[in-house]
Write an enzyme that holds these catalytic residues in place. Structure first.
Site, mmCIF file in Angstrom:
data_model
loop_
_atom_site.group_PDB
_atom_site.id
_atom_site.type_symbol
_atom_site.label_atom_id
_atom_site.label_comp_id
_atom_site.label_asym_id
_atom_site.label_seq_id
_atom_site.Cartn_x
_atom_site.Cartn_y
_atom_site.Cartn_z
ATOM 1 N N GLY A 1 -13.970 4.699 -1.296
ATOM 2 C CA GLY A 1 -13.787 6.066 -1.791
ATOM 3 C C GLY A 1 -13.150 6.989 -0.775
ATOM 4 O O GLY A 1 -12.375 7.880 -1.127
ATOM 5 N N ALA B 1 -20.231 6.291 1.077
ATOM 6 C CA ALA B 1 -19.057 6.323 0.194
ATOM 7 C C ALA B 1 -19.220 5.284 -0.891
ATOM 8 O O ALA B 1 -19.942 4.298 -0.715
ATOM 9 C CB ALA B 1 -17.802 6.004 1.005
ATOM 10 N N ASP B 2 -18.560 5.494 -2.010
ATOM 11 C CA ASP B 2 -18.458 4.391 -2.941
ATOM 12 C C ASP B 2 -17.273 3.537 -2.465
ATOM 13 O O ASP B 2 -16.481 3.959 -1.622
ATOM 14 C CB ASP B 2 -18.269 4.913 -4.388
ATOM 15 C CG ASP B 2 -18.596 3.842 -5.408
ATOM 16 O OD1 ASP B 2 -18.810 4.188 -6.579
ATOM 17 O OD2 ASP B 2 -18.673 2.656 -5.016
ATOM 18 N N TRP B 3 -17.138 2.398 -3.022
ATOM 19 C CA TRP B 3 -16.194 1.372 -2.555
ATOM 20 C C TRP B 3 -14.799 1.930 -2.240
ATOM 21 O O TRP B 3 -14.066 2.324 -3.130
ATOM 22 C CB TRP B 3 -16.062 0.285 -3.620
ATOM 23 C CG TRP B 3 -15.297 -0.902 -3.153
ATOM 24 C CD1 TRP B 3 -13.946 -1.010 -3.055
ATOM 25 C CD2 TRP B 3 -15.826 -2.154 -2.714
ATOM 26 N NE1 TRP B 3 -13.600 -2.242 -2.578
ATOM 27 C CE2 TRP B 3 -14.737 -2.975 -2.361
ATOM 28 C CE3 TRP B 3 -17.117 -2.681 -2.573
ATOM 29 C CZ2 TRP B 3 -14.895 -4.271 -1.880
ATOM 30 C CZ3 TRP B 3 -17.269 -3.979 -2.102
ATOM 31 C CH2 TRP B 3 -16.181 -4.756 -1.762
#
Ligand code: GLC
Length: 712
Positions: free
Chosen positions: A268, A264-266
């Site tokens: 996300g 995941a992105d931060w």
């Protein structure tokens, strides 16, 4: 890990380990909190509840310096995980090593301007090596988002608008990094289409455009063996990427066979609640796992809810196991089970003579000469030179965005480099332009004005609504240029800017991006002709902010737009449409004449190859490097195709008067595209192959693709 298992193939070791894991231990492997430390996180580490951690300054890591890596803390955390947890599974430590670690290279958009995959591979190898020595086993790079949106701050982090150029550089970056640490192709997918260039905004795009443009660079990275892919913050036509089962599980994992980790992105996954598609954190965790996001960066929703989701049957155990397998597989592939601890606990490392030489080579290669009335190259015998503008004695600001471990103190500023060269023949005025600047401009034989953006205007969450230079710079430049002495404008920045007026008033203009650790010496190398400028624009520079989007892959429409000449075409009443500076544009200190392309055959059967060659002559007085660019125009296809699609490129080093030949060997697959039914196809029929120096190229040769065996 039992000794006998070390000899087993990785997937057998993964399965053997998975079979021993409890559900809480499995969920722990999918949890990636930020900035773990051996004190507060000891219990979670010892219980196997932290599979990975990233060291980052926070949600907007790109421009916020943290306190730096602690090798000791990484080693202490790792010893707890390996020596105190039940199964001894090592933690995977990640960090954003985007364009260098301790030695900083030009921003990726600047690296793209060098059009040199071998160079990108070498410098990513150095970056990976430096990072690994400090305990970082995984970088969240390369960023391979395609974008034609210079208002978006993150164009600085990518390789520009062309899938061919970006894809090849992505493969090189993956290869370079992964000689030492894991790499990540990010941000999957379509992030560069954020509405209005505003970061995180919604994205409206069809799957045909995704496949023909935006997915290509990720496929290239996967083909190069990238170990991880990061999901992007945006939605695609209403489905947030962190819940996008179609693109993550069905395309990336099943259709392409990607067996690495989707991270995941931060936060996300947790932000699916903010997107308004998840009722709560538990629902977000469910959607993220079902979509195929394996590792939960920073949101914590997997650790909090996956056990109950599996227990309640809302998340099938086999999908959870698949995610755990991927994380374990990546750790085995990185050798973490055999060698989990940082290689060095010595003081932080710094640039060496060798890495500085590479940084200087890359910075020189990234700089693009976009205008020159003959004032350049300067002579190092010049009687006097005035250096002015807000970057004269800057170091930190020339490193660029997404620099977490490079140091401004390591950067010889332009002032240092020019003083070394000119001694007391150099005058300078720092900071803002002033009357003193005017006085010293009048007094000097030539002035070099260092303009442009501070890195805090580029990178994540740093989009702009206006591509003009920062306030006051253009007015001051015009003043200086009105004093009757030649002024060379050097423009630093993280994006294409509106340079229309700069080009009108300055004697010469160089686009220098943010050049990294060797900024000053590299600039001196180019301005004084010790090295030839060879950069070529990897992104179109639009005529104004109002012209965005403007790119080389604009699709054919019902009205032909001729980009090869500045002519009114009806798109705007109040402006020419053509770009200010086209994709691929860049000048040298010499001149070149391009001959038209010649094809080895007028017909090529499916699966066959055709050779296309073009002669180039150095018609100037100095040796130089010319980039021959090969474009495709497909006049009839099942979908509208780019008027010009970059296929390949080749450098020619030519002495004055020398003629060289660029030769491209093209297989028919290069003419393929995704049709209306989203399947890959290569059509029979005519294609036009164009060669030249930039996207205004028009010299073409036609080749007909025929059924195999047609000519027998
Ligand atoms: C950021 C960025 C991503 C980065 C990650 C970790 O928000 O979007 O590119 O790798 O968080 O810092």
């Amino acid at each position: 890990m039992k000794k006998w298992m070390r000899a087993l193939p990785i997937d057998e070791r993964v399965d053997a380990l998975l079979a021993e894991m409890t559900l809480p231990e499995k969920v722990g492997q999918l949890n990636q909190p930020a900035n773990v430390s051996p004190g507060p996180d000891r219990d979670a580490l010892a219980a196997g509840r932290i599979g990975s951690s990233l060291y980052a300054s926070g949600a907007l890591g790109g421009n916020v310096r943290d306190e730096g890596l602690s090798i000791r803390a990484i080693e202490q955390c790792q010893r707890i995980a390996v020596e105190e947890s039940r199964l001894g599974i090592p933690v995977l430590f990640g960090r954003d090593v985007i364009h260098g670690h301790r030695t900083v290279f030009p921003i990726p958009l600047g690296l793209a301007a060098a059009w040199d995959a071998e160079l990108v591979e070498r410098l990513c190898d150095v970056a990976g090596s430096e990072a690994l020595r400090e305990g970082v086993a995984w970088t969240f790079a390369p960023m391979v988002d395609i974008s034609e949106e210079p208002r978006w701050g993150r164009v600085a982090e990518g390789f520009g608008e062309s899938p061919a150029l970006s894809g090849r550089l992505a493969m090189a970056a993956v290869t370079g990094f992964q000689r030492h640490i894991g790499a990540t192709a990010k941000h999957f997918v379509g992030y560069g289409l954020a509405a209005g260039g505003r970061d995180y905004e919604s994205v409206q795009v069809g799957e045909n455009t995704l496949r023909n443009l935006h997915l290509r660079t990720f496929k290239a990275a996967v083909d190069a063996g990238v170990l991880s892919v990061m999901a992007s913050f945006n939605d695609i036509d209403g489905t947030p990427m962190h819940a996008n089962r179609r693109l993550i599980r069905e395309v990336l994992k099943q259709e392409w066979g990607f067996d690495g980790v989707v991270v995941a992105d931060w936060s996300g996954i947790g932000q699916l609640v903010d997107h308004g598609v998840a009722a709560d954190a538990r629902d977000a965790a469910r959607q993220g796992l079902l979509a195929g996001v394996d590792l939960d960066m920073a949101s914590g929703v997997y650790l909090a809810h996956l056990e109950s989701l599996v227990g309640d049957g809302e998340v099938p155990l086999d999908l959870l196991d698949d995610a755990v397998r991927r994380v374990l597989r990546m750790k085995f592939r990185l050798g973490l089970f055999d060698d989990p601890y940082p290689r060095t606990t010595a003081d932080p490392i710094g640039p060496t003579a060798a890495t500085r030489a590479l940084a200087r080579e890359a910075a020189v290669a990234s700089m693009v000469l976009v205008a020159n009335d003959g004032i350049l190259p300067l002579s190092d015998q010049v009687e006097s030179l005035h250096l002015t503008g807000p970057f004269v004695d800057e170091g930190e600001a020339l490193l660029g965005t997404w620099v977490l471990d490079g140091r401004g103190a390591d950067v010889p500023s332009p002032l240092v480099a020019f003083t070394d060269l000119l001694g007391d023949r150099l005058t300078h005025t720092d900071g803002r332009f002033s009357d003193l600047a005017a006085h010293r401009t009048r007094a000097a034989a030539v002035t070099v004005a260092l303009l442009g953006e501070h890195p805090s205007r580029s990178g994540e969450a740093n989009s702009v609504a206006d591509l003009g230079l920062p306030a006051g710079q253009l007015e001051a430049l015009k003043q200086l240029c009105g004093l009757g002495k030649p002024v060379v404008a050097v423009v630093f920045g993280g994006r294409p800017l509106d340079l229309a007026e700069v080009l009108r008033v300055a004697s010469a203009v160089i686009v220098a991006w943010h050049p990294g650790t060797e900024a000053g010496p590299a600039l001196a190398d180019v301005l004084f002709g010790r090295r030839e400028p060879s950069g070529r624009l990897p992104m179109t520079f639009p005529r104004s902010t109002g012209h965005v989007p403007s790119s080389v892959h604009a699709r054919a429409t019902s009205r032909v737009l001729d980009f090869t000449r500045d002519a009114w075409d009806g798109r705007y009443l109040d402006a020419l449409t053509q770009p200010q500076l086209p994709f691929g544009y860049g000048l040298s200190y010499t001149t070149f004449r391009h001959g038209g392309p010649v094809a080895s055959a007028s017909e090529v059967p499916f699966g066959g190859q055709v050779e296309v060659s073009a002669q180039v002559t150095n018609t100037g007085q100095r040796a130089g490097r010319e980039l021959v660019q090969l474009y495709l125009h497909d006049p009839v296809a099942e979908v509208t195709r780019p008027k010009l699609e970059l296929l390949d490129w080749q450098w020619l080093d030519l002495a004055p008067g020398e003629t060289g030949t660029a030769v491209f060997t093209i297989g028919t697959d290069a003419f393929g595209y995704f049709g209306r039914d989203l399947t890959w196809r290569v059509d029979q029929g005519l294609v036009r192959l164009i060669t030249g120096r930039d996207a205004t190229a028009s010299a073409a040769v036609e080749v007909r693709i025929v059924a195999a065996g047609a000519d027998e």
